[in-house]
Design an enzyme around this catalytic site. Structure first.
Site: not given
Length: 457
Positions: A124-125, A168
């Site tokens: 995600k990041t 995110e």
């Protein structure tokens, strides 16, 4: 009537954030301050992040005290702050409304025309960071909320225009179900956070609900190479665009070359070339992250050249295969946030493709429930390095009622050792490391403190 943060912002009433130093919370505080909203907050300890917020005008108390909420019109809390918190108890007694962080973000997102929410068990990041740099290269002035320090925006928040929001989006405690995506990206789905979810079916159900948040004119971007993601989007009454390495994916990589772990490839959208990508971060998993971002970017009308520029400009975010430095003996020290077995396998696979003679991995398991639930998977992942050096389990929000320890893992991994302190780990690695080795500190806790100890010889 449903509680919304909007009226409090419009009326410039004081908003109090409990746990203001947390990643997403400090970004929320900064955004509110930029809108001229009086912000107060509390946390357990001061940090560079809270000091920055104080410079911007926030009034922060470093203790959870009932009186902290006096004078606040609205309370926002993280999922980690429970009803027994003294500030929550006092707010309830005073009749001050309380809202969860994700809910607040969801209300704010609705002010933006295009909202790209990047979700998945891992990646995600990195993907949010990649998407940010693509949007910036296209000069679209995105507003961004990302879960780790991104050098390109000097933090975790970028305040941009109202056209694009890049966020995110975490599944833990179903936080992302409060968001408002117009483009929902699902990178992968695996068993994780089993202290909250019942099983993989429960997790897939949650991601399905997240995809259903997208409007009919929006899009769901889904990993064609992940069976759980395909299960999640099967029969979904939204536009779904798949990405991956399989021939049937709508967006896929072609003409792939691997240069010492760094991938070069052509992105095909519907069989036609969209971008020729040169990644500046290693690993096959990052090729997948880049494909997901290209799938979303092309849908939003971003030119392929901007995708190329943004992806090449991305050299990593904090604690994502981050170079710490070189030891006096010539070993390279790198830190990585991987804390789920699949993330660990992806990071170790990327490291294997690079030119290191040995990989010594200092790993700190994150939470007792995860260690117990995925014990055998952790063993398999740790067997991919040349030697595993294990730190005590990072408890986070838990107590060890399960009776599992890092020593249990070490017993199952050939050649592994376990220590009870970072000092012992650093001493061991200083003794064992040699030129050409990769010393990889890994985990979502505070294992990153070990790297600098190795350079302070």
């Amino acid at each position: 009537m449903a509680l919304s943060i909007k009226p409090y912002i419009e009326n410039k009433e004081t908003i109090h954030l409990i746990g203001i130093g947390g990643v997403s919370m400090n970004s929320l505080a900064e955004l509110l301050l930029s809108m001229g909203v009086p912000v107060t907050g509390s946390d357990r300890a001061s940090s560079p992040v809270t000091e920055r917020l104080e410079r911007l005008g926030a009034k922060i108390t470093y203790a959870h005290l009932p009186e902290n909420v006096e004078g606040a019109a609205l309370i926002v809390r993280t999922a980690a702050v429970h009803d027994d918190n003294p500030e929550i108890i006092r707010a309830r007694a005073l009749g001050v409304p309380v809202m969860e962080r994700a809910e607040a973000w969801g209300h704010l997102m609705r002010d933006y025309r295009n909202v790209v929410c990047l979700s998945g068990t891992h990646g995600k990041t990195t993907s949010t960071s990649m998407m940010t740099l693509i949007m910036m290269a296209a000069k679209l002035d995105p507003t961004v909320m990302v879960g780790s320090h991104l050098p390109a925006i000097d933090g975790t928040l970028r305040i941009g225009g109202k056209g694009y929001f890049v966020a995110e989006s975490c599944e833990y405690t179903n936080s992302f179900l409060k968001f408002a995506p117009t483009v929902a990206v699902v990178l992968n789905i695996e068993e994780d956070h089993l202290d909250f979810f019942k099983d993989i079916d429960d997790i897939i159900h949650s991601f399905r609900a997240f995809c259903e948040l997208t409007p009919m004119g929006g899009m769901v971007v889904a990993n064609a190479d992940d069976e759980n993601v395909l299960r999640c989007v099967r029969g979904l009454d939204r536009t779904v665009r798949t990405f991956g390495l399989s021939a049937g994916a709508d967006v896929r990589a072609d003409e792939i070359t691997d240069e010492n772990g760094y991938y070069r490839f052509t992105v095909l959208v519907g069989g036609k070339p969209y971008a020729r990508v040169r990644l500046s971060v290693p690993g096959r998993h990052n090729m997948m992250n880049a494909l997901a971002c290209c799938a979303a970017a092309e849908f939003l009308g971003v030119p392929g050249e901007a995708a190329e520029q943004g992806l090449e400009a991305f050299t990593g975010s904090s604690r994502r295969f981050q170079l710490v430095g070189k030891m006096a003996c010539g070993a390279t020290v790198v830190d990585d946030y991987a804390h789920h077995p699949s993330e660990m396998c992806a990071t170790l696979a990327a490291a294997r493709e690079m030119d290191f003679s040995r990989i010594l991995c200092a790993f700190q398991p994150h939470t007792y429930t995860r260690t117990k639930a995925l014990f055998n998977e952790f063993v398999c992942a740790l067997e991919r390095c040349d030697q595993a050096v294990l730190a005590p389990i990072y408890a986070a929000r838990e107590q060890n009622t399960i009776g599992v320890s890092s020593h249990d893992l070490a017993e199952k991994v050939a050649g592994a050792v376990a220590f009870d302190s970072f000092e012992e780990i650093a001493a061991y690695l200083r003794k064992e490391a040699r030129a050409g080795d990769l010393i990889l500190t890994m985990g979502a806790g505070n294992i990153n403190e070990v790297g600098p100890m190795l350079l302070d010889e």
